[in-house]
Scaffold this motif. Structure first.
Motif, PDB file in Angstrom:
ATOM      1  N   SER A 171       9.263   3.828 -13.978  1.00 52.62           N
ATOM      2  CA  SER A 171      10.571   3.774 -14.638  1.00 52.62           C
ATOM      3  C   SER A 171      11.701   3.924 -13.625  1.00 52.62           C
ATOM      4  CB  SER A 171      10.655   4.874 -15.701  1.00 52.62           C
ATOM      5  OG  SER A 171      11.939   4.911 -16.284  1.00 52.62           O
ATOM      6  N   LEU A 172      11.529   4.853 -12.668  1.00 52.26           N
ATOM      7  CA  LEU A 172      12.547   5.071 -11.639  1.00 52.26           C
ATOM      8  C   LEU A 172      12.734   3.808 -10.799  1.00 52.26           C
ATOM      9  CD1 LEU A 172      14.355   6.891  -9.800  1.00 52.26           C
ATOM     10  CD2 LEU A 172      12.266   7.478  -8.544  1.00 52.26           C
ATOM     11  N   LEU A 173      11.628   3.198 -10.364  1.00 53.18           N
ATOM     12  CA  LEU A 173      11.714   1.998  -9.535  1.00 53.18           C
ATOM     13  C   LEU A 173      12.430   0.872 -10.271  1.00 53.18           C
ATOM     14  CD1 LEU A 173       8.142   2.070  -7.962  1.00 53.18           C
ATOM     15  CD2 LEU A 173      10.291   2.193  -6.685  1.00 53.18           C
ATOM     16  N   ARG A 174      12.108   0.694 -11.547  1.00 54.39           N
ATOM     17  CA  ARG A 174      12.722  -0.402 -12.309  1.00 54.39           C
ATOM     18  C   ARG A 174      14.179  -0.106 -12.659  1.00 54.39           C
ATOM     19  NH1 ARG A 174       7.256  -1.834 -15.828  1.00 54.39           N
ATOM     20  NH2 ARG A 174       6.569  -3.524 -14.442  1.00 54.39           N
ATOM     21  N   ARG A 175      14.491   1.151 -12.770  1.00 62.67           N
ATOM     22  CA  ARG A 175      15.894   1.520 -13.025  1.00 62.67           C
ATOM     23  C   ARG A 175      16.749   1.321 -11.779  1.00 62.67           C
ATOM     24  NH1 ARG A 175      14.806   6.118 -14.838  1.00 62.67           N
ATOM     25  NH2 ARG A 175      15.342   7.444 -13.057  1.00 62.67           N
ATOM     26  N   GLU A 176      16.226   1.742 -10.625  1.00 63.43           N
ATOM     27  CA  GLU A 176      16.979   1.651  -9.381  1.00 63.43           C
ATOM     28  C   GLU A 176      17.020   0.224  -8.832  1.00 63.43           C
ATOM     29  OE1 GLU A 176      18.695   4.002  -7.570  1.00 63.43           O
ATOM     30  OE2 GLU A 176      18.453   5.301  -9.315  1.00 63.43           O
ATOM     31  N   TYR A 223       0.807  -1.231   0.000  1.00 68.98           N
ATOM     32  CA  TYR A 223       0.000   0.000   0.000  1.00 68.98           C
ATOM     33  C   TYR A 223       0.842   1.284   0.000  1.00 68.98           C
ATOM     34  CZ  TYR A 223      -2.974  -3.774   1.654  1.00 68.98           C
ATOM     35  OH  TYR A 223      -3.593  -4.992   1.813  1.00 68.98           O
ATOM     36  N   CYS A 224       1.698   1.402  -1.015  1.00 67.76           N
ATOM     37  CA  CYS A 224       2.498   2.626  -1.189  1.00 67.76           C
ATOM     38  C   CYS A 224       1.846   3.505  -2.257  1.00 67.76           C
ATOM     39  CB  CYS A 224       3.917   2.277  -1.647  1.00 67.76           C
ATOM     40  SG  CYS A 224       4.897   1.436  -0.408  1.00 67.76           S
ATOM     41  N   TYR A 225       1.448   4.706  -1.878  1.00 69.33           N
ATOM     42  CA  TYR A 225       0.909   5.614  -2.883  1.00 69.33           C
ATOM     43  C   TYR A 225       2.055   6.141  -3.739  1.00 69.33           C
ATOM     44  CZ  TYR A 225      -3.857   5.834  -1.026  1.00 69.33           C
ATOM     45  OH  TYR A 225      -5.136   5.538  -0.654  1.00 69.33           O
ATOM     46  N   PRO A 226       1.901   6.117  -5.065  1.00 71.80           N
ATOM     47  CA  PRO A 226       3.038   6.458  -5.939  1.00 71.80           C
ATOM     48  C   PRO A 226       3.583   7.865  -5.720  1.00 71.80           C
ATOM     49  CG  PRO A 226       0.982   6.276  -7.201  1.00 71.80           C
ATOM     50  CD  PRO A 226       0.716   5.728  -5.848  1.00 71.80           C
ATOM     51  N   GLU A 227       2.690   8.826  -5.429  1.00 73.89           N
ATOM     52  CA  GLU A 227       3.162  10.210  -5.278  1.00 73.89           C
ATOM     53  C   GLU A 227       3.979  10.407  -4.016  1.00 73.89           C
ATOM     54  OE1 GLU A 227      -1.090  10.302  -3.539  1.00 73.89           O
ATOM     55  OE2 GLU A 227       0.028   9.220  -5.091  1.00 73.89           O
ATOM     56  N   GLU A 228       3.886   9.466  -3.079  1.00 77.28           N
ATOM     57  CA  GLU A 228       4.593   9.615  -1.806  1.00 77.28           C
ATOM     58  C   GLU A 228       5.899   8.817  -1.739  1.00 77.28           C
ATOM     59  OE1 GLU A 228       3.658  11.889  -0.033  1.00 77.28           O
ATOM     60  OE2 GLU A 228       1.506  12.154  -0.298  1.00 77.28           O
ATOM     61  N   LEU A 229       6.185   8.019  -2.757  1.00 79.83           N
ATOM     62  CA  LEU A 229       7.462   7.298  -2.783  1.00 79.83           C
ATOM     63  C   LEU A 229       8.598   8.308  -2.820  1.00 79.83           C
ATOM     64  CD1 LEU A 229       6.647   4.416  -5.263  1.00 79.83           C
ATOM     65  CD2 LEU A 229       7.407   4.133  -2.901  1.00 79.83           C
ATOM     66  N   TYR A 230       9.658   8.053  -2.064  1.00 77.39           N
ATOM     67  CA  TYR A 230      10.740   9.031  -1.971  1.00 77.39           C
ATOM     68  C   TYR A 230      12.094   8.331  -2.019  1.00 77.39           C
ATOM     69  CZ  TYR A 230      10.561   7.680   3.004  1.00 77.39           C
ATOM     70  OH  TYR A 230      10.567   6.971   4.177  1.00 77.39           O
ATOM     71  N   ASP A 231      13.125   9.098  -2.300  1.00 79.41           N
ATOM     72  CA  ASP A 231      14.419   8.517  -2.629  1.00 79.41           C
ATOM     73  C   ASP A 231      15.015   7.700  -1.491  1.00 79.41           C
ATOM     74  OD1 ASP A 231      16.621   8.279  -4.601  1.00 79.41           O
ATOM     75  OD2 ASP A 231      17.760   9.313  -3.034  1.00 79.41           O
ATOM     76  N   GLU A 232      14.936   8.224  -0.239  1.00 79.41           N
ATOM     77  CA  GLU A 232      15.541   7.480   0.877  1.00 79.41           C
ATOM     78  C   GLU A 232      14.904   6.096   1.028  1.00 79.41           C
ATOM     79  OE1 GLU A 232      15.696  11.818   2.468  1.00 79.41           O
ATOM     80  OE2 GLU A 232      14.431  10.620   1.130  1.00 79.41           O
ATOM     81  N   LEU A 233      13.609   5.997   0.766  1.00 76.23           N
ATOM     82  CA  LEU A 233      12.932   4.709   0.853  1.00 76.23           C
ATOM     83  C   LEU A 233      13.448   3.758  -0.227  1.00 76.23           C
ATOM     84  CD1 LEU A 233      10.780   2.797   1.946  1.00 76.23           C
ATOM     85  CD2 LEU A 233       9.098   3.966   0.508  1.00 76.23           C
ATOM     86  N   ILE A 234      13.548   4.264  -1.446  1.00 72.35           N
ATOM     87  CA  ILE A 234      14.026   3.427  -2.551  1.00 72.35           C
ATOM     88  C   ILE A 234      15.460   2.966  -2.292  1.00 72.35           C
ATOM     89  CG2 ILE A 234      14.581   3.422  -5.025  1.00 72.35           C
ATOM     90  CD1 ILE A 234      12.233   5.443  -5.360  1.00 72.35           C
ATOM     91  N   GLN A 235      16.298   3.870  -1.794  1.00 73.86           N
ATOM     92  CA  GLN A 235      17.691   3.506  -1.520  1.00 73.86           C
ATOM     93  C   GLN A 235      17.794   2.493  -0.389  1.00 73.86           C
ATOM     94  OE1 GLN A 235      20.060   4.338  -3.666  1.00 73.86           O
ATOM     95  NE2 GLN A 235      18.404   5.409  -4.746  1.00 73.86           N
ATOM     96  N   THR A 236      16.915   2.605   0.608  1.00 70.51           N
ATOM     97  CA  THR A 236      16.918   1.628   1.702  1.00 70.51           C
ATOM     98  C   THR A 236      16.489   0.260   1.191  1.00 70.51           C
ATOM     99  OG1 THR A 236      16.432   3.367   3.317  1.00 70.51           O
ATOM    100  CG2 THR A 236      15.982   1.109   3.996  1.00 70.51           C
ATOM    101  N   MET A 237      15.500   0.224   0.302  1.00 73.00           N
ATOM    102  CA  MET A 237      15.085  -1.042  -0.305  1.00 73.00           C
ATOM    103  C   MET A 237      16.246  -1.677  -1.067  1.00 73.00           C
ATOM    104  SD  MET A 237      11.229  -0.357  -1.738  1.00 73.00           S
ATOM    105  CE  MET A 237      11.029  -2.087  -2.219  1.00 73.00           C
ATOM    106  N   LYS A 238      17.026  -0.857  -1.744  1.00 76.09           N
ATOM    107  CA  LYS A 238      18.185  -1.370  -2.495  1.00 76.09           C
ATOM    108  C   LYS A 238      19.265  -1.903  -1.554  1.00 76.09           C
ATOM    109  CE  LYS A 238      20.098   0.893  -5.874  1.00 76.09           C
ATOM    110  NZ  LYS A 238      20.672   1.993  -6.697  1.00 76.09           N
ATOM    111  N   ARG A 239      19.472  -1.195  -0.450  1.00 74.59           N
ATOM    112  CA  ARG A 239      20.624  -1.450   0.419  1.00 74.59           C
ATOM    113  C   ARG A 239      20.398  -2.589   1.401  1.00 74.59           C
ATOM    114  NH1 ARG A 239      20.684   3.266   2.221  1.00 74.59           N
ATOM    115  NH2 ARG A 239      19.676   2.912   4.252  1.00 74.59           N
ATOM    116  N   GLU A 240      19.175  -2.714   1.907  1.00 76.02           N
ATOM    117  CA  GLU A 240      18.905  -3.671   2.975  1.00 76.02           C
ATOM    118  C   GLU A 240      18.469  -5.017   2.384  1.00 76.02           C
ATOM    119  OE1 GLU A 240      19.482  -3.470   6.050  1.00 76.02           O
ATOM    120  OE2 GLU A 240      19.585  -1.341   6.580  1.00 76.02           O
TER     121      GLU A 240
END
Length: 443
Positions: A288-293, A235-252
């Motif tokens: 596109s950002l999510l699939r790129r990162e 339940y993530c609203y697309p407009e509220e996704l933010y960079d620190e969250l995406i980077q944490t998903m990548k890192r952890e």
């Protein structure tokens, strides 16, 4: 002799968490649980009313259970949850067998409700809708014990024009981080290996408490808990996704590369009338950002077909968007007009027949995409979580990181080895069967 309780939990996984909390409170008092209606002295129904189908299921369940009250085998009938919050007066007026009705922010009063009902008194409890109950007793898990939902916030501030949730669940309020970490650690001690983070919207976590989006900080703390292997975000609203969250998903490594991101539509006019805060162009950019990162991310979304005023051209635009975006997982609801929502009184309401036909068209298109994606998985290796054994066969049911329980597909492992629910094993995908995968233990 102890009174036996039958507990029926309807609706979403957020409602299920409330049910598990109530079960924990009742078990702490020494009540016994039963799955048999005819054995139950007390029947509790935690209801849903998100869309019309859910409302009908809740009402029919109450009426069905009321028959046991009428026959005398049940001493107390209690209704909780969203339908109780929304239709408290109607429930009491029209179903006299109901003894107690409890609102969505008062589920911690379940013991009082049971005591009063057994004493032959009617009990009503509807606390401030923005109250956040704090319960110290542990939950009774109903998910098998190897995974559990962690509700990180309650309510919603979005006020989408089709949605009744803010009126029955209140404004958005985050659960304090320390409380969540303590609860998650207790779940891990019980054997839970996968945490599934849920809320009406998870991406806004912490804004009300800490002045900023803090889901990434919560994830970092949860990842430190020994025993937790997977953390999944819904339940993530697309407009509220933010960079620190995406980077944490990548890192952890414990955070699954999986995101449930309901978008509802792709036509800008419909999105605006829905009260959504994105455009088709922004949705494309975010995907596109999510699939790129995170190249191996699995994206799930939810759509609404037949929203008031939706033209055939706008439906086709949504179909084209689905075809282009190729979501890994996708669900569709035919629009359900909910009373006291702006969309219910909008002009150009669409017939059920057309809404359902459009829903089926989208699902048919998505089926082709999903089957192709499943076939493309052949040859890949994954760690999967075992869910259980296939009866009378040397095979087990499991899930990959891309499969949330009860809503996505499964992977079937052919093996003579003895595996247990909650085990993690490495498998090689050897085939696909529609939405599901087939695999073998990897060397």
């Amino acid at each position: 002799m102890k009174n036996k309780i039958l507990f029926v939990s309807l609706g979403c996984d957020k409602n299920l968490v409330d049910s598990e909390v109530m079960l924990g409170i009742l078990a702490g008092r020494g009540f016994e649980m039963t799955d048999l209606e005819e054995e139950a002295d007390i029947i509790i129904i935690n209801t849903c009313c998100f869309i019309n189908d859910a409302k009908e299921e809740s009402v029919n369940t109450i009426l069905e259970m009321a028959e046991y009250k009428s026959s005398g085998s049940c001493k107390a009938l209690i209704v909780t949850g969203c339908l109780a919050q929304r239709y408290q007066k109607e429930i009491l007026d029209e179903i006299p067998e109901v003894d107690a009705v409890i609102g969505t922010s008062s589920y911690d009063e379940i013991l009082d409700a049971v005591d009063q009902a057994l004493a032959g008194k009617h009990f009503l409890e509807f606390a401030d809708l923005d109250r956040l109950p704090v319960v110290k007793t542990g939950r009774i898990l109903t998910t098998g014990g190897h995974y559990a939902h962690l509700k990180i916030a309650e309510g919603c501030n979005k006020h989408c024009t089709y949605c009744i949730i803010p009126k029955i669940r209140g404004n958005y309020r985050s659960v304090p981080m320390e409380q969540l970490v303590t609860e998650a650690a207790a779940l891990a001690e019980q054997g839970v290996k996968e945490l599934i983070l849920v809320a009406q919207e998870t991406t806004l976590y912490g804004v009300d408490l800490y002045g900023k989006k803090s889901l990434h900080l919560l994830l970092e703390k949860l990842c430190q808990i020994k025993g937790i292997r997977w953390i999944r975000i819904l339940y993530c609203y697309p407009e509220e996704l933010y960079d620190e969250l995406i980077q944490t998903m990548k890192r952890e490594p414990k955070v699954c590369h999986y995101l449930d991101m309901p978008i509802q539509h792709a036509n800008n006019e419909i999105l605006k009338r829905m009260g959504r805060r994105t455009s088709k162009e922004q949705l494309k950019e975010k995907i596109s950002l999510l699939r790129r990162e995170i190249p191996d991310i699995m994206l799930r979304t939810t759509l609404i077909s037949g929203f008031p005023g939706e033209t055939e051209e706008q439906h086709e635009e949504l179909m084209d968007f689905v075809d282009e975006m190729e979501f890994d997982r996708l669900g569709v609801f035919a629009y359900s007009p909910e009373e006291n929502t702006p969309a219910a009184s909008m002009p150009d309401q669409i017939s059920e027949e057309v809404k359902e036909a459009r829903r089926d068209e989208i699902l048919e298109l998505q089926q082709e995409i999903a089957f192709e994606k499943a076939a493309d998985m052949v040859g890949r290796e994954f760690y999967v979580m075992v869910e259980g054994k296939v009866a009378d066969e040397p095979a087990y049911v499991a899930r990959t990181y891309g499969d949330a329980p009860d809503i996505d597909g499964y992977l079937f492992i052919n093996t003579g080895e003895v595996l247990l629910s909650g085990d993690f094993v490495k498998v090689r995908v050897t085939g696909s069967a529609e939405y599901d995968l087939i695999g073998e233990i990897a060397e």
